[in-house]
Design a protein around this motif. Structure first.
Motif, PDB file in Angstrom:
ATOM      1  N   GLU A 217       0.858  -1.210   0.145  1.00  0.00           N
ATOM      2  CA  GLU A 217       0.031   0.152   0.016  1.00  0.00           C
ATOM      3  C   GLU A 217       0.779   1.412  -0.111  1.00  0.00           C
ATOM      4  O   GLU A 217       0.189   2.393   0.035  1.00  0.00           O
ATOM      5  N   TRP A 218       2.329   0.962  -0.047  1.00  0.00           N
ATOM      6  CA  TRP A 218       2.965   2.228   0.177  1.00  0.00           C
ATOM      7  C   TRP A 218       3.636   2.519  -1.447  1.00  0.00           C
ATOM      8  O   TRP A 218       3.950   1.665  -2.198  1.00  0.00           O
TER       9      TRP A 218
ATOM     10  N   GLU B 224      12.154   3.884   2.636  1.00  0.00           N
ATOM     11  CA  GLU B 224      12.228   4.584   3.831  1.00  0.00           C
ATOM     12  C   GLU B 224      12.058   3.498   4.943  1.00  0.00           C
ATOM     13  O   GLU B 224      12.575   3.450   5.755  1.00  0.00           O
ATOM     14  N   HIS B 225      10.976   2.543   4.514  1.00  0.00           N
ATOM     15  CA  HIS B 225      10.679   1.502   5.535  1.00  0.00           C
ATOM     16  C   HIS B 225      11.817   0.537   5.500  1.00  0.00           C
ATOM     17  O   HIS B 225      12.166  -0.031   6.474  1.00  0.00           O
ATOM     18  N   LEU B 226      12.317   0.003   4.473  1.00  0.00           N
ATOM     19  CA  LEU B 226      13.459  -1.071   4.341  1.00  0.00           C
ATOM     20  C   LEU B 226      14.604  -0.148   5.319  1.00  0.00           C
ATOM     21  O   LEU B 226      15.298  -1.093   6.104  1.00  0.00           O
ATOM     22  N   SER B 227      14.840   1.014   4.689  1.00  0.00           N
ATOM     23  CA  SER B 227      16.006   1.694   5.682  1.00  0.00           C
ATOM     24  C   SER B 227      15.529   1.536   7.336  1.00  0.00           C
ATOM     25  O   SER B 227      16.479   1.650   8.201  1.00  0.00           O
TER      26      SER B 227
ATOM     27  N   ARG C  19      11.257   6.969  18.691  1.00  0.00           N
ATOM     28  CA  ARG C  19       9.679   7.317  18.284  1.00  0.00           C
ATOM     29  C   ARG C  19       9.633   6.956  16.659  1.00  0.00           C
ATOM     30  O   ARG C  19      10.197   7.724  15.861  1.00  0.00           O
ATOM     31  N   TRP C  20       8.528   6.137  16.363  1.00  0.00           N
ATOM     32  CA  TRP C  20       8.184   5.878  15.059  1.00  0.00           C
ATOM     33  C   TRP C  20       7.127   6.574  14.849  1.00  0.00           C
ATOM     34  O   TRP C  20       6.023   6.511  15.461  1.00  0.00           O
TER      35      TRP C  20
ATOM     36  N   PRO D 237      -1.830   9.051   6.712  1.00  0.00           N
ATOM     37  CA  PRO D 237      -2.434   7.927   7.231  1.00  0.00           C
ATOM     38  C   PRO D 237      -2.191   6.685   6.130  1.00  0.00           C
ATOM     39  O   PRO D 237      -2.165   6.751   4.923  1.00  0.00           O
ATOM     40  N   GLY D 238      -1.817   5.372   6.658  1.00  0.00           N
ATOM     41  CA  GLY D 238      -1.741   4.073   5.862  1.00  0.00           C
ATOM     42  C   GLY D 238      -0.273   4.267   5.602  1.00  0.00           C
ATOM     43  O   GLY D 238       0.368   3.143   5.048  1.00  0.00           O
ATOM     44  N   GLY D 239       0.679   4.993   5.770  1.00  0.00           N
ATOM     45  CA  GLY D 239       1.971   5.091   5.605  1.00  0.00           C
ATOM     46  C   GLY D 239       2.780   4.160   6.587  1.00  0.00           C
ATOM     47  O   GLY D 239       2.336   4.164   7.765  1.00  0.00           O
ATOM     48  N   PRO D 240       4.095   3.923   6.050  1.00  0.00           N
ATOM     49  CA  PRO D 240       4.833   3.225   7.112  1.00  0.00           C
ATOM     50  C   PRO D 240       5.012   4.249   8.412  1.00  0.00           C
ATOM     51  O   PRO D 240       5.352   5.397   8.430  1.00  0.00           O
ATOM     52  N   ALA D 241       5.448   3.392   9.655  1.00  0.00           N
ATOM     53  CA  ALA D 241       5.602   3.974  10.810  1.00  0.00           C
ATOM     54  C   ALA D 241       7.123   4.012  10.941  1.00  0.00           C
ATOM     55  O   ALA D 241       7.838   2.778  11.123  1.00  0.00           O
TER      56      ALA D 241
END
Length: 222
Positions: free
Chosen positions: A50-51, A58-61, A85-86, A91-95
């Protein structure tokens, strides 16, 4: 199509331990293929995720960074995560705790990925084998966190390659070693890369439907 050389024997054969060299190889192969992406393609969706592709890097990093910092304290936490802090940028993006500066463009984004990978490589190299740290899929050792980093890198690069229109086929040896370390119940009679995609809910195997839920077992092997 970007492929690794040979079977990816940095860890010592198809079924040897997962090492810092394996993780470094996975990250470098991923960065190399992602550099081939068109500059205007990063806002597109990353495969079935969904990203978008930028968010997925960014999520993988962030995954690689998070694994590195779990091993960082002199006494790593066994009950939870190091409390960075994540947060989600939409909304719906990676934390994430890690975000790349959009002004730096795709080259900067991939530099963030490479730097996060290098942090985990360094921690895997320097963490004593008896050390354990928390992960929701089982408290693990440095080898386990290396294997987690390899899996995250290989499968998210698969997602990205789909979204960016790139070819991606990582070395069989890398795939076989992380399957043995994290997915010991996965079939061993099928090719390692399709099996890893199956084990992470991204593909079918002959006689085995695509998984709708999955997890690895990060606990150390005895």
């Amino acid at each position: 199509m970007v492929k690794g050389t040979g079977d990816g024997v940095a860890g010592g054969g198809l079924r040897g331990p997962v090492t810092a060299d394996d993780l470094d190889l996975a990250v470098q192969l991923a960065v190399a293929v992602l550099r081939e992406a068109p500059a205007d393609a990063w806002d597109g969706r990353a495969g079935a995720l969904e990203w978008d592709c930028w968010e997925t890097v960014e999520h993988l990093s962030d995954d690689l960074f998070a694994y590195a910092v779990q091993l960082g304290p002199r006494q790593p936490p066994l009950e939870g995560d190091v409390p960075f802090r994540w947060e989600r940028r939409r909304p719906g993006g990676p934390a994430n705790a890690v975000h790349a500066d959009r002004a730096a463009g795709p080259a900067g984004l991939l530099q963030v990925l490479e730097a996060s990978g290098a942090l985990l490589v360094a921690m895997v190299r320097t963490t004593p084998p008896e050390v354990r740290a928390h992960h929701v899929f089982g408290n693990s050792d440095a080898e386990g966190f290396a294997a987690m980093g390899v899996v995250e890198t290989l499968v998210h690069t698969h997602d990205l390659a789909q979204g960016l229109g790139l070819g991606w086929s990582p070395p069989a040896g890398l795939c076989a070693r992380v399957l043995a370390r994290l997915f010991p119940e996965a079939p061993s009679s099928t090719e390692p890369w399709p099996t890893l995609l199956w084990a992470t809910g991204r593909a079918e195997l002959p006689g085995r439907p695509r998984l709708t839920a999955w997890r690895w077992d990060g606990t150390p092997r005895t």
